[in-house]
Design a protein around this motif. Structure first.
Motif, mmCIF file in Angstrom:
data_model
loop_
_atom_site.group_PDB
_atom_site.id
_atom_site.type_symbol
_atom_site.label_atom_id
_atom_site.label_comp_id
_atom_site.label_asym_id
_atom_site.label_seq_id
_atom_site.Cartn_x
_atom_site.Cartn_y
_atom_site.Cartn_z
ATOM 1 N N LEU A 151 37.879 40.586 48.883
ATOM 2 C CA LEU A 151 38.649 39.729 48.371
ATOM 3 C C LEU A 151 38.331 39.344 46.955
ATOM 4 O O LEU A 151 37.530 39.977 46.542
ATOM 5 C CB LEU A 151 38.204 38.280 49.083
ATOM 6 C CG LEU A 151 38.489 38.201 50.635
ATOM 7 C CD1 LEU A 151 37.976 36.869 51.174
ATOM 8 C CD2 LEU A 151 40.143 38.363 51.016
ATOM 9 N N ASN A 152 39.293 38.934 46.334
ATOM 10 C CA ASN A 152 39.100 38.765 44.773
ATOM 11 C C ASN A 152 38.193 37.566 44.582
ATOM 12 O O ASN A 152 37.849 36.597 45.797
ATOM 13 C CB ASN A 152 40.589 38.338 44.138
ATOM 14 C CG ASN A 152 41.113 37.080 44.537
ATOM 15 O OD1 ASN A 152 40.549 35.965 44.593
ATOM 16 N ND2 ASN A 152 42.466 36.972 44.831
ATOM 17 N N PRO A 153 37.381 37.253 43.655
ATOM 18 C CA PRO A 153 36.527 36.320 43.359
ATOM 19 C C PRO A 153 36.944 34.760 43.856
ATOM 20 O O PRO A 153 35.997 34.146 44.528
ATOM 21 C CB PRO A 153 36.023 36.158 42.167
ATOM 22 C CG PRO A 153 36.253 37.788 41.436
ATOM 23 C CD PRO A 153 37.764 38.172 42.463
ATOM 24 N N LYS A 154 38.107 34.422 43.613
ATOM 25 C CA LYS A 154 38.397 33.128 43.949
ATOM 26 C C LYS A 154 38.374 32.985 45.316
ATOM 27 O O LYS A 154 38.046 31.745 46.022
ATOM 28 C CB LYS A 154 39.794 32.521 43.162
ATOM 29 C CG LYS A 154 39.723 32.468 41.725
ATOM 30 C CD LYS A 154 40.969 32.177 41.100
ATOM 31 C CE LYS A 154 40.925 32.002 39.596
ATOM 32 N NZ LYS A 154 42.368 31.717 38.970
ATOM 33 N N ALA A 155 39.262 33.907 45.994
ATOM 34 C CA ALA A 155 39.384 34.019 47.625
ATOM 35 C C ALA A 155 38.034 34.032 48.226
ATOM 36 O O ALA A 155 37.385 33.084 49.178
ATOM 37 C CB ALA A 155 40.401 34.762 48.024
ATOM 38 N N ASN A 156 37.118 34.775 47.746
ATOM 39 C CA ASN A 156 35.878 34.971 48.220
ATOM 40 C C ASN A 156 34.875 33.763 48.343
ATOM 41 O O ASN A 156 34.270 33.407 49.229
ATOM 42 C CB ASN A 156 35.186 36.195 47.484
ATOM 43 C CG ASN A 156 34.221 36.600 48.340
ATOM 44 O OD1 ASN A 156 34.129 37.215 49.335
ATOM 45 N ND2 ASN A 156 32.705 36.872 47.682
ATOM 46 N N ARG A 157 35.126 32.958 46.984
ATOM 47 C CA ARG A 157 34.330 31.789 46.803
ATOM 48 C C ARG A 157 34.840 30.572 47.994
ATOM 49 O O ARG A 157 34.010 29.691 48.608
ATOM 50 C CB ARG A 157 34.513 30.904 45.515
ATOM 51 C CG ARG A 157 33.467 31.787 44.587
ATOM 52 C CD ARG A 157 33.409 30.870 43.194
ATOM 53 N NE ARG A 157 34.786 30.766 42.650
ATOM 54 C CZ ARG A 157 35.404 31.670 41.783
ATOM 55 N NH1 ARG A 157 34.485 32.479 41.332
ATOM 56 N NH2 ARG A 157 36.419 31.485 41.184
#
Length: 203
Positions: A49-55
């Motif tokens: 996932l991209n960083p925002k989705a991963n967070r």
């Protein structure tokens, strides 16, 4: 959990028999009795996932890890299933609030709400409202004292009284579809695999 199904607000809790079935399957998949964050993401196919989705996924996992030991045990797992799939709306709103309150100080500010909405958008795709529009709408409708922060009471009372806002919040932030994938995958252990098209519709 008791030996029979309990009902609250029209919602049926997971029965003792069903809980036992879940327990056997949970222990078969996680013999240590603990599910890690990596295993949680693997189960849902949420790697890369991209960083925002991963967070956002990390934050969801952390809200289910009630004792904050870095793992989800079976009791936490079944509590998550009960809450997100079968919980009453007020219970879900409390969970949403906990999810948005990134720093855990008991209130939500605009930055927290904006960041979590951007993360959800990155995970789920385009929403009807932009993150800025959503954040402004929420605070305009339910920040009664205009202090730029939402308490749990303000959030629950304001959202429950405004059906349009309740619908937007539920659709924008509800993580139940992901847990339904877990639920149906486990059911398929005995009923056969779900068609891939059905799983895609759930996600």
């Amino acid at each position: 959990m008791g030996n029979s199904e309990s009902e609250a607000g029209g919602q049926t809790a997971v029965s003792a028999k069903e809980t036992y079935v879940w327990y056997r399957k949970f222990m078969r998949e996680y013999p240590s009795g603990l599910q890690t964050l990596h295993e949680f993401k693997t189960l849902l196919g949420l790697q890369g996932l991209n960083p925002k989705a991963n967070r956002h996924v990390d934050q969801v996992y952390n809200t289910f890890d009630m004792n904050k030991d870095g793992f989800i045990d079976f009791l936490e797992f079944i509590a998550a299933i009960n809450l997100v799939i079968r919980g009453k709306m007020e219970q879900k709103l409390k969970w949403y609030f906990k999810l948005y309150d990134a720093d855990g100080n008991g209130s939500i500010d605009k930055k927290e709400l904006l960041n979590i909405f951007m993360a959800v958008q990155a995970l789920n795709g385009q929403q009807t409202l932009t993150p800025e529009e959503f954040t402004d709408l929420v605070f305009h409708k339910i920040d009664i004292n205009n202090d730029g922060e939402l308490t749990l009471e303000e959030f629950i009372n304001g959202t429950e009284k405004d059906q349009d806002l309740l619908e937007i919040v539920s659709k924008s932030f509800d993580f139940s579809n992901v847990l339904k994938v877990i639920y149906n995958k486990k059911q398929s252990d005995t009923d056969g695999k779900l068609p891939s098209s059905h799983v895609r519709r759930l996600i």
